[in-house]
Design a protein around this motif. Structure first.
Motif, PDB file in Angstrom:
ATOM      1  N   UNK A   1       0.838  -1.190   0.000  1.00 42.44           N
ATOM      2  CA  UNK A   1       0.000   0.000   0.000  1.00 42.44           C
ATOM      3  C   UNK A   1       0.876   1.244   0.000  1.00 42.44           C
ATOM      4  N   UNK A   2       1.879   1.257   0.884  1.00 45.72           N
ATOM      5  CA  UNK A   2       2.765   2.409   0.983  1.00 45.72           C
ATOM      6  C   UNK A   2       3.480   2.654  -0.345  1.00 45.72           C
ATOM      7  N   UNK A   3       3.936   1.619  -0.987  1.00 43.24           N
ATOM      8  CA  UNK A   3       4.631   1.781  -2.273  1.00 43.24           C
ATOM      9  C   UNK A   3       3.705   2.372  -3.331  1.00 43.24           C
ATOM     10  N   UNK A   4       2.427   1.990  -3.313  1.00 37.62           N
ATOM     11  CA  UNK A   4       1.457   2.590  -4.245  1.00 37.62           C
ATOM     12  C   UNK A   4       1.308   4.078  -3.962  1.00 37.62           C
ATOM     13  N   UNK A   5       1.246   4.426  -2.682  1.00 33.74           N
ATOM     14  CA  UNK A   5       1.132   5.832  -2.283  1.00 33.74           C
ATOM     15  C   UNK A   5       2.350   6.612  -2.771  1.00 33.74           C
ATOM     16  N   UNK A   6       3.537   6.059  -2.544  1.00 33.44           N
ATOM     17  CA  UNK A   6       4.757   6.745  -2.958  1.00 33.44           C
ATOM     18  C   UNK A   6       4.826   6.887  -4.474  1.00 33.44           C
ATOM     19  N   UNK A   7       4.356   5.878  -5.197  1.00 29.10           N
ATOM     20  CA  UNK A   7       4.370   5.947  -6.662  1.00 29.10           C
ATOM     21  C   UNK A   7       3.512   7.110  -7.156  1.00 29.10           C
ATOM     22  N   UNK A   8       2.345   7.303  -6.545  1.00 27.63           N
ATOM     23  CA  UNK A   8       1.477   8.422  -6.933  1.00 27.63           C
ATOM     24  C   UNK A   8       2.112   9.746  -6.511  1.00 27.63           C
ATOM     25  N   UNK A   9       2.638   9.799  -5.307  1.00 28.25           N
ATOM     26  CA  UNK A   9       3.246  11.042  -4.821  1.00 28.25           C
ATOM     27  C   UNK A   9       4.397  11.486  -5.726  1.00 28.25           C
ATOM     28  N   UNK A  10       5.128  10.533  -6.259  1.00 29.27           N
ATOM     29  CA  UNK A  10       6.243  10.884  -7.162  1.00 29.27           C
ATOM     30  C   UNK A  10       5.748  11.569  -8.439  1.00 29.27           C
TER      31      UNK A  10
END
Length: 114
Positions: free
Chosen positions: A10-19
């Motif tokens: 989940x966190x990696x998905x969040x970081x991918x969008x934030x990038x």
């Protein structure tokens, strides 16, 4: 909070969008949650952003709360670093809130799906 492989995904998905948040724009926790298909998980997005300091390529300063408040500012070193980073991108901040929030708001559902 205990981390698990499910949480890390989940966190990696969040970081991918934030990038993907463009320079000079901001988004909020709920918009990221909706984009990754977890509309009711804005707080979990907040948890993810709390740990974004371990990922220097994630522009965590561009993620604010639903009304543009810098609720995550205490996770940045220095008292006003989040504000300073936003202002360096041309985003005005007054009293810990993004000025003209609707104007600089970036909605991944609209921006990435069109």
């Amino acid at each position: 909070m205990k981390y698990s492989p499910k949480t890390e995904g989940f966190f990696e998905k969040v970081y991918a969008v934030a990038r993907l948040i463009p320079y000079g724009r901001v988004t909020n926790y709920g918009a990221i949650a909706r984009y990754i298909g977890s509309g009711g998980s804005a707080r979990m997005v907040g948890w993810a952003m709390n740990g974004a300091g371990k990922h220097p390529d994630v522009p965590a300063h561009r993620v604010v709360n639903r009304i543009g408040m810098l609720t995550g500012k205490h996770h940045f070193s220095g008292t006003n670093l989040m504000q300073q980073l936003l202002e360096s991108e041309g985003i005005r901040v007054e009293e810990d809130q993004v000025v003209d929030f609707k104007k600089v708001f970036w909605d991944p559902l609209k921006e990435l799906e069109s």
